[in-house]
Design an enzyme around this catalytic site. Sequence first.
Site, PDB file in Angstrom:
ATOM      1  N   LYS A 101       0.868  -1.178   0.000  1.00  0.00           N
ATOM      2  CA  LYS A 101       0.000   0.000   0.000  1.00  0.00           C
ATOM      3  C   LYS A 101       0.901   1.223   0.000  1.00  0.00           C
ATOM      4  O   LYS A 101       1.956   1.228   0.615  1.00  0.00           O
ATOM      5  CB  LYS A 101      -0.877   0.014   1.247  1.00  0.00           C
TER       6      LYS A 101
ATOM      7  N   HIS B 130       0.877   6.927   2.285  1.00  0.00           N
ATOM      8  CA  HIS B 130       0.198   8.188   1.973  1.00  0.00           C
ATOM      9  C   HIS B 130       0.107   9.101   3.191  1.00  0.00           C
ATOM     10  O   HIS B 130       0.506   8.734   4.289  1.00  0.00           O
ATOM     11  CB  HIS B 130      -1.159   7.940   1.321  1.00  0.00           C
TER      12      HIS B 130
ATOM     13  N   HIS C 217      -0.711   8.311   6.849  1.00  0.00           N
ATOM     14  CA  HIS C 217       0.235   7.702   7.792  1.00  0.00           C
ATOM     15  C   HIS C 217       1.094   8.723   8.512  1.00  0.00           C
ATOM     16  O   HIS C 217       1.899   8.366   9.365  1.00  0.00           O
ATOM     17  CB  HIS C 217       1.165   6.733   7.066  1.00  0.00           C
TER      18      HIS C 217
HETATM   19  N1  ARG Z   1      -1.197  -1.731   9.893  1.00  0.00           N
HETATM   20  C1  ARG Z   1      -2.303  -1.249  10.678  1.00  0.00           C
HETATM   21  C2  ARG Z   1      -3.103  -0.241   9.865  1.00  0.00           C
HETATM   22  O1  ARG Z   1      -2.574   0.406   8.988  1.00  0.00           O
HETATM   23  C3  ARG Z   1      -1.878  -0.593  11.949  1.00  0.00           C
HETATM   24  C4  ARG Z   1      -1.200  -1.514  12.919  1.00  0.00           C
HETATM   25  C5  ARG Z   1      -1.144  -0.929  14.263  1.00  0.00           C
HETATM   26  N2  ARG Z   1      -0.457  -1.758  15.212  1.00  0.00           N
HETATM   27  C6  ARG Z   1      -0.948  -2.833  15.791  1.00  0.00           C
HETATM   28  N3  ARG Z   1      -0.174  -3.514  16.613  1.00  0.00           N
HETATM   29  N4  ARG Z   1      -2.177  -3.258  15.579  1.00  0.00           N
HETATM   30  O2  ARG Z   1      -4.272  -0.075  10.156  1.00  0.00           O
END
Ligand code: ARG
Length: 555
Positions: free
Chosen positions: A113, A116, A119
């Site tokens: 992804k 963007h 983030h």
């Molecule tokens: N990758 C996830 C997202 O973009 C966020 C992860 C956050 N960390 C976790 N330990 N759940 O939504």
Amino acid sequence: MVDYRSKIYEAVKAVLPSVEKDDVTAADAFCDYCVPCFKLAKVMRKSPAVIAQEAASAVKLDGVGVSALNGYLNFTVDREALVKDTFESKLGEYKPLNGKTVCIDYSSVNIAKPFHIGHLMTTVIGGSLYKIYRALGATAVGINHLGDFGTQFGGLISAFRRWGSEKELEERGLDLLLELYVRYNKEAETDAALADEARSWSNKIESGDKYAVGLFDKFKAITIEQAKKVYLRLNIEFDSYLGESFYVDKVSAVEKKLKAKDLLKISDGAEIVELDGDGDGEKMPPALIRRSDGASLYIARDLAAAYYRHDTYAFDKCLYVVASHQALHFKQLFKVLELMGEPWASDMVHVSYGMVSVDGMGLSTRHGNVLFLNDVLSAAVEKAQSIIEERNPTLENKAEVAESVGVGAVVFDALYDGRLKDKNFSLADALNFDGETGPYVQYTHARCVSVLSKAGGAPKKKIDYSVLTDDAAYETVKLLNTFDEAVYSAAVKYEPSIISRRLVKICQAFNRFYNADRIMCGGAEQDARLALTARVEAALEYGLSLVLLDAPERM
Ligand code: ARG
């Protein structure tokens, strides 16, 4: 440094027992410290003004003046003593978190992804907290919990095989992956075969099929490489890139523990943990650990990750810097750990933040209308470059300074409001050199450097503290005196904005001082004023680094 705040707190508590330390706040126009008495009025059944009046005559404090005004208890310190105290302490030596370990999960990008603008918040809030905790003596562990597991990657492989090629992947990297992702989602709406194909590829990734895993690893490497370019620009670092896929085979150990505590229930073939907890006053929906088809879920992998972090780092706190829309997920996660009887469940914190838009526009990856963070940064740098060109055409390393100023403007803007507030970005506002912005702080820092270099550096002599007790100088000194407190408060409230706001205040006070008091006036006065300039310069550089900004010497 004399801890005036603690001293005052102890003295006030002796008279007003329900006062808390946080009620003692520092540095405003009327006094050095103050305690508002409004919230005491209810408990004490007296008006705030009366409470303040009575307390003012009862509080006993050596060398600190006490008075009452409109429901506030005001404290004034002997100015010269406070100036001396400030200059006799060293910046950044305050280490109240020595020996503590804090895990910080931030940025946590998803494979294939685009990185963007959505983030930006998690990345800079987490990255800044990492620096802040370290500065206070803690061991910080920066964790990028990669989103590298899920059925969508099967979809990506089938899209790649249908519409992409190795050559194109080589050339276009993440751009191609985004295009494939968008096209896959669109065509899957009408072509059911695509979903089946995707599922079979995602099974192949899971079962370790060489081709599927190889391709996926390539996608992963491309994503991380791209993200690292952004991290470099943002002065951000990580200690771990262990993503969700790392925890897939660790979920069964969690299930074992849940079973042993009789917490794992079967509902329609799926494994769940029932939660009677208090998700916003309602009953929380159960935590779904494993689907009936055998696939583990996001929360299950997060449970495994929590145990792993606890076992590996023995953390005192484990922070998750993640958008507010995942609030329920984290409530459920922490609740399951609490039900499992883990005492450290209460050391887990969801550091939430609001929504981001750009010039009033929302963002979505699925539909392809994304603003890449790197492009936003570059646009800011380009703008900074043209502003610098106008203001200081003879500057030597313009490109380097423009990078620091442009990127810094975006980051500072992101860290300037309380994190829970929704954020709308406007490059023009972020780059306003006269506003409450990164460039304004950087510019004031460069002004200090220039004053000092014209004077041949900061004076080495012992300074006459009484010179710095006039209003303009003292205002600045006061803000410096409690700078460590501001950093500490940013750490315990997970709020870098406390530092960025303090930096702007220091700059405003210093610029008033700069206009009110002539610095190059000769004699002991000049020495003292140069010493103050040097102290401001150092505090700004230090503070800027904590909110991820460079401090160019000239701009
Ligand atoms: N990758 C996830 C997202 O973009 C966020 C992860 C956050 N960390 C976790 N330990 N759940 O939504």
